[in-house]
Design a protein around this motif. Structure first.
Motif, PDB file in Angstrom:
ATOM      1  N   LEU A  17      40.590  44.576  34.918  1.00 54.76           N
ATOM      2  CA  LEU A  17      41.236  43.542  35.723  1.00 54.76           C
ATOM      3  C   LEU A  17      40.524  43.302  37.050  1.00 54.76           C
ATOM      4  O   LEU A  17      40.756  42.282  37.704  1.00 54.76           O
ATOM      5  CB  LEU A  17      42.692  43.924  35.978  1.00 54.76           C
ATOM      6  CG  LEU A  17      43.584  43.950  34.728  1.00 54.76           C
ATOM      7  CD1 LEU A  17      44.947  44.517  35.062  1.00 54.76           C
ATOM      8  CD2 LEU A  17      43.724  42.558  34.138  1.00 54.76           C
ATOM      9  N   TYR A  22      38.680  37.507  36.928  1.00 53.41           N
ATOM     10  CA  TYR A  22      40.122  37.641  36.851  1.00 53.41           C
ATOM     11  C   TYR A  22      40.778  37.685  38.228  1.00 53.41           C
ATOM     12  O   TYR A  22      41.951  38.043  38.352  1.00 53.41           O
ATOM     13  CB  TYR A  22      40.499  38.897  36.066  1.00 53.41           C
ATOM     14  CG  TYR A  22      39.979  38.902  34.652  1.00 53.41           C
ATOM     15  CD1 TYR A  22      39.994  37.749  33.877  1.00 53.41           C
ATOM     16  CD2 TYR A  22      39.466  40.071  34.079  1.00 53.41           C
ATOM     17  CE1 TYR A  22      39.512  37.744  32.578  1.00 53.41           C
ATOM     18  CE2 TYR A  22      38.986  40.080  32.777  1.00 53.41           C
ATOM     19  CZ  TYR A  22      39.004  38.912  32.042  1.00 53.41           C
ATOM     20  OH  TYR A  22      38.534  38.917  30.747  1.00 53.41           O
ATOM     21  N   LYS A  23      40.050  37.324  39.250  1.00 55.25           N
ATOM     22  CA  LYS A  23      40.592  37.354  40.598  1.00 55.25           C
ATOM     23  C   LYS A  23      41.415  36.098  40.901  1.00 55.25           C
ATOM     24  O   LYS A  23      41.234  35.048  40.284  1.00 55.25           O
ATOM     25  CB  LYS A  23      39.467  37.506  41.625  1.00 55.25           C
ATOM     26  CG  LYS A  23      38.801  38.877  41.616  1.00 55.25           C
ATOM     27  CD  LYS A  23      39.795  39.965  41.994  1.00 55.25           C
ATOM     28  CE  LYS A  23      39.153  41.334  42.076  1.00 55.25           C
ATOM     29  NZ  LYS A  23      40.146  42.383  42.425  1.00 55.25           N
ATOM     30  N   ASP A  25      44.000  33.193  41.133  1.00 54.98           N
ATOM     31  CA  ASP A  25      44.867  32.546  40.165  1.00 54.98           C
ATOM     32  C   ASP A  25      44.448  32.819  38.730  1.00 54.98           C
ATOM     33  O   ASP A  25      45.215  32.525  37.801  1.00 54.98           O
ATOM     34  CB  ASP A  25      44.884  31.038  40.406  1.00 54.98           C
ATOM     35  CG  ASP A  25      45.600  30.660  41.694  1.00 54.98           C
ATOM     36  OD1 ASP A  25      46.393  31.493  42.183  1.00 54.98           O
ATOM     37  OD2 ASP A  25      45.368  29.559  42.218  1.00 54.98           O
ATOM     38  N   ASN A  26      43.276  33.366  38.508  1.00 57.38           N
ATOM     39  CA  ASN A  26      42.825  33.692  37.155  1.00 57.38           C
ATOM     40  C   ASN A  26      43.334  35.047  36.676  1.00 57.38           C
ATOM     41  O   ASN A  26      42.925  35.533  35.622  1.00 57.38           O
ATOM     42  CB  ASN A  26      41.298  33.681  37.087  1.00 57.38           C
ATOM     43  CG  ASN A  26      40.725  32.279  37.240  1.00 57.38           C
ATOM     44  OD1 ASN A  26      41.348  31.301  36.829  1.00 57.38           O
ATOM     45  ND2 ASN A  26      39.564  32.174  37.844  1.00 57.38           N
ATOM     46  N   TYR A  27      44.229  35.651  37.471  1.00 57.86           N
ATOM     47  CA  TYR A  27      44.761  36.966  37.089  1.00 57.86           C
ATOM     48  C   TYR A  27      45.393  36.945  35.699  1.00 57.86           C
ATOM     49  O   TYR A  27      45.332  37.924  34.951  1.00 57.86           O
ATOM     50  CB  TYR A  27      45.792  37.431  38.119  1.00 57.86           C
ATOM     51  CG  TYR A  27      47.165  36.814  37.942  1.00 57.86           C
ATOM     52  CD1 TYR A  27      48.204  37.519  37.342  1.00 57.86           C
ATOM     53  CD2 TYR A  27      47.414  35.501  38.358  1.00 57.86           C
ATOM     54  CE1 TYR A  27      49.447  36.946  37.165  1.00 57.86           C
ATOM     55  CE2 TYR A  27      48.656  34.930  38.183  1.00 57.86           C
ATOM     56  CZ  TYR A  27      49.671  35.652  37.589  1.00 57.86           C
ATOM     57  OH  TYR A  27      50.887  35.069  37.404  1.00 57.86           O
ATOM     58  N   GLY A  30      43.147  37.790  32.807  1.00 58.76           N
ATOM     59  CA  GLY A  30      42.864  39.208  32.652  1.00 58.76           C
ATOM     60  C   GLY A  30      43.929  39.917  31.853  1.00 58.76           C
ATOM     61  O   GLY A  30      43.636  40.709  30.944  1.00 58.76           O
ATOM     62  N   TRP A  31      45.198  39.639  32.171  1.00 57.99           N
ATOM     63  CA  TRP A  31      46.287  40.257  31.424  1.00 57.99           C
ATOM     64  C   TRP A  31      46.300  39.779  29.979  1.00 57.99           C
ATOM     65  O   TRP A  31      46.521  40.560  29.049  1.00 57.99           O
ATOM     66  CB  TRP A  31      47.622  39.946  32.088  1.00 57.99           C
ATOM     67  CG  TRP A  31      47.819  40.649  33.394  1.00 57.99           C
ATOM     68  CD1 TRP A  31      47.808  40.105  34.645  1.00 57.99           C
ATOM     69  CD2 TRP A  31      48.045  42.054  33.585  1.00 57.99           C
ATOM     70  NE1 TRP A  31      48.008  41.061  35.591  1.00 57.99           N
ATOM     71  CE2 TRP A  31      48.156  42.269  34.978  1.00 57.99           C
ATOM     72  CE3 TRP A  31      48.161  43.132  32.721  1.00 57.99           C
ATOM     73  CZ2 TRP A  31      48.384  43.527  35.517  1.00 57.99           C
ATOM     74  CZ3 TRP A  31      48.384  44.388  33.253  1.00 57.99           C
ATOM     75  CH2 TRP A  31      48.498  44.579  34.638  1.00 57.99           C
ATOM     76  N   LEU A 172      50.486  42.225  40.566  1.00 60.39           N
ATOM     77  CA  LEU A 172      49.710  41.143  41.176  1.00 60.39           C
ATOM     78  C   LEU A 172      48.799  41.686  42.263  1.00 60.39           C
ATOM     79  O   LEU A 172      49.185  42.586  43.023  1.00 60.39           O
ATOM     80  CB  LEU A 172      50.646  40.103  41.800  1.00 60.39           C
ATOM     81  CG  LEU A 172      51.569  39.340  40.859  1.00 60.39           C
ATOM     82  CD1 LEU A 172      52.526  38.484  41.668  1.00 60.39           C
ATOM     83  CD2 LEU A 172      50.765  38.485  39.891  1.00 60.39           C
ATOM     84  N   ASP A 173      47.604  41.124  42.347  1.00 59.73           N
ATOM     85  CA  ASP A 173      46.748  41.451  43.477  1.00 59.73           C
ATOM     86  C   ASP A 173      47.519  41.108  44.761  1.00 59.73           C
ATOM     87  O   ASP A 173      48.178  40.060  44.842  1.00 59.73           O
ATOM     88  CB  ASP A 173      45.454  40.633  43.408  1.00 59.73           C
ATOM     89  CG  ASP A 173      44.465  41.054  44.461  1.00 59.73           C
ATOM     90  OD1 ASP A 173      44.637  40.651  45.640  1.00 59.73           O
ATOM     91  OD2 ASP A 173      43.508  41.777  44.129  1.00 59.73           O
TER      92      ASP A 173
END
Length: 286
Positions: A17, A22-23, A25-27, A30-31, A172-173
């Protein structure tokens, strides 16, 4: 209930992740890629957190009953949302208490896992009160921060009476936390009907340790939900700079209840079974 398939090495998941694509809004991508590979979250315990069950029983005077009456005297079921619902165990629990429950996930594979959980373990999620009955269950695929899934569900903004957040805030980051808090205010029904239930975890993790899950002390929930959409300062060690004397923003949520649960998942406990988790309930300010 069958035990969930779990990623055996959390560090491997964290490294996945942490990739640049995946940083921000693209998180969600990654999930989704983890679900597509057949990996579940390491902290998926296979059954609802007992702290939620206890909250639904003991805090009914605060959160309200599953059934309500509108201005025309018509009875209706209140709506409950679980964003990032995983395999949907909490959604099914809420429905067993009588709420019309909605589970939101971004991955198609995750939604399929929810449907399988509902089918395979229907007997486990028994109706809690026959006079109330069970609520409906709706599985939704979409990004929490986007409105498309709301439109598909036929629910408007500020349309959820209960929102349950557990292993979502911490997943969430931290850079997305202002956006997370603002979104809660957009989805939560007006006070006193709308109640956001946060099962705060992990509260005692080192803020400088890798995530997810990211360290989520109570001060972080207070700072962000009191000032939704605003930047909240963190110090060099990753701890939120929370000033309890700072007034809340006009659109902020207020904490109306806060306690140490009597029961929680083992992941929320320390040595000798000491419970680190906390439960907080939030409402929109009038």
């Amino acid at each position: 209930m069958a035990a969930p398939t779990q990623t055996k090495d959390p560090k491997k998941m964290q490294a996945h992740l942490a990739q640049p694509q995946y940083k921000g809004d693209n998180y969600v991508e990654g999930w989704a890629s983890l679900w597509d590979k057949g990996d579940n979250l390491p902290w998926d315990r296979g059954f609802p957190n007992p702290a939620l069950e206890d909250t639904l029983v003991k805090q009914r005077p605060t959160i309200g009953a599953p059934l309500a009456t509108d201005a025309q005297g018509q009875s209706y079921r209140r709506k409950a949302l679980v964003p990032g619902c995983g395999r949907g165990v909490d959604v099914l629990l809420l429905a067993s208490f009588g709420y019309d429950a909605y589970g939101l996930e971004y991955s198609a594979a995750a939604v399929e896992a929810c449907q399988k959980e509902e089918k395979d373990n229907a007997n486990w999620y028994r109706v809690r009160d026959q006079t109330v009955g069970a609520g409906s269950v709706t599985w939704l695929r979409g990004d929490f921060f986007d409105d498309a899934w709301l439109q598909k569900a036929g629910v408007g903004l500020n349309g959820f009476d209960i929102i349950y957040d557990y292993t979502f805030f911490c997943a969430l980051d931290p850079s997305l936390r202002p956006k997370w808090a603002l979104r809660q205010t957009q989805l939560l029904a007006p006070s006193p009907s709308g109640n956001l239930i946060c099962l705060e975890f992990p509260r005692h993790k080192d803020p400088q340790a890798a995530g997810p899950p990211y360290a989520s002390p109570s001060e972080a929930y207070i700072a962000h939900l009191s000032h939704p959409g605003e930047d909240v300062p963190y110090d060099a060690k990753g701890a939120v700079k929370y000033n309890p004397l700072q007034p809340s923003s006009p659109g902020g949520l207020e904490r109306v209840a806060y306690w140490q649960p009597e029961r929680t998942h083992e992941a929320g406990q320390g040595e000798n079974g000491v419970i680190h988790d906390r439960v907080s309930i939030w409402r929109r300010r009038n």
